[in-house]
Design an enzyme around this catalytic site. Structure first.
Site, mmCIF file in Angstrom:
data_model
loop_
_atom_site.group_PDB
_atom_site.id
_atom_site.type_symbol
_atom_site.label_atom_id
_atom_site.label_comp_id
_atom_site.label_asym_id
_atom_site.label_seq_id
_atom_site.Cartn_x
_atom_site.Cartn_y
_atom_site.Cartn_z
ATOM 1 C CE1 TYR A 112 17.545 47.325 26.657
ATOM 2 C CE2 TYR A 112 19.235 48.465 25.397
ATOM 3 C CZ TYR A 112 18.676 47.288 25.860
ATOM 4 O OH TYR A 112 19.255 46.085 25.533
ATOM 5 C CB SER A 135 22.855 46.403 26.085
ATOM 6 O OG SER A 135 23.000 47.019 24.814
#
Length: 284
Positions: free
Chosen positions: A184, A159
């Protein structure tokens, strides 16, 4: 010396390649799998939920001309990674492309962040599974490599959160309740660096390792954000829109084909430029 073949059919050909895509029941994994299936590859898709993965396989098979086979797998442990690789070994003698896409997010208030769900389980899937599944599939990948002319491929999906520091509202978490998604971000940074480390180690096996770093794409992970602030999120994108299936499938085809044979260790943002930091909503 003969002139090189530079047609799209030659450079981006994935016909008859064997591909494994994890986390492919929905979202980005499904987009990548669809690109391979529609271009003639044999694609195994893996996900935790049997009903979802079977429905996705049926949908992709209807598109053709390639073939899609669903496998149920929850890759949170080394044993699960070994088991999935074993299922591929039962069916195939070689693997040309491995896409490590399975991942999870977790949001909670900073002072209430749970250790097991927020950190241990998240890192197990987002980072550890990349390593263990790649290692378990390495003999198949070596068998699928055509030297350095068309090596086997490992494509990790991280990401842009792994290279940017978000702020303010984030479509991955309900920030109105004080939730943050720090683990994350950290896991995606780890996946990016693991990509480079694996690329260095696996080059001698004629296996390239690259990473796709998506920005805002429709998926289960971003569904909350699209539902509560979709227009605002899209308005914050540098290119004026979220990512689409054609964007993701196109990059997947490039990284899985001869066109990218001399690229390894790269982390490629696919975010329409939003990781440049022009908007808090762009920092996914």
């Amino acid at each position: 010396m003969a002139a090189p073949l530079l047609s799209v059919e030659s450079l981006l050909n994935v016909k008859d390649k064997v591909v494994l895509v994890t986390g492919a029941g929905t979202g980005i994994g499904k987009m990548l799998a669809a690109g391979y299936v529609q271009n003639g590859a044999k694609v195994y898709i893996a996900s935790r939920k049997q009903k979802v993965i079977e429905e996705t396989a049926a949908e992709l098979n209807a598109m053709g001309p390639g073939h899609c086979i669903p496998l149920v797998a929850d890759l949170i442990t080394k044993a699960a990674c070994d088991q999935l690789a074993g299922e591929i070994k039962k069916r195939e003698k070689k693997l040309h492309v491995l896409v490590n896409n399975a991942g999870v997010s977790w949001g909670a208030p900073l002072d209430e962040y749970p250790e097991k769900q927020g950190w241990d389980n998240l890192f197990a899937l987002n980072v550890k599974s990349i390593f263990y599944l790649t290692v378990a599939c390495l003999p198949l990948l070596e068998a699928g490599a055509n030297g350095n002319v068309d090596p086997a491929r490992v494509i990790n999906v991280s990401s842009v959160n792994g290279v940017t520091v978000g702020g303010g509202d984030n479509p991955l978490a309900d920030t109105s309740k004080g939730n943050v998604i720090i683990s994350y971000h950290a896991s995606k940074a780890a996946a990016n660096h693991l990509t480079r480390v694996l690329a260095a180690h696996l080059a001698k096996h004629y296996v390239t390792v690259n990473c796709i770093a998506p920005g805002l794409f429709p998926s289960r992970m971003t569904a909350f954000g699209f539902k509560t602030a979709g227009d605002k999120m899209v308005a914050g994108q540098v290119m004026g829109r979220a990512g689409e299936t054609t964007d993701m499938a196109g990059l997947g085809l490039f990284l899985g084909s001869k066109a990218s044979a001399h690229i390894t260790g790269a982390v490629i943002p696919i975010d329409g430029g939003t990781s440049l930091g022009t908007s808090s909503y762009a920092r996914l």
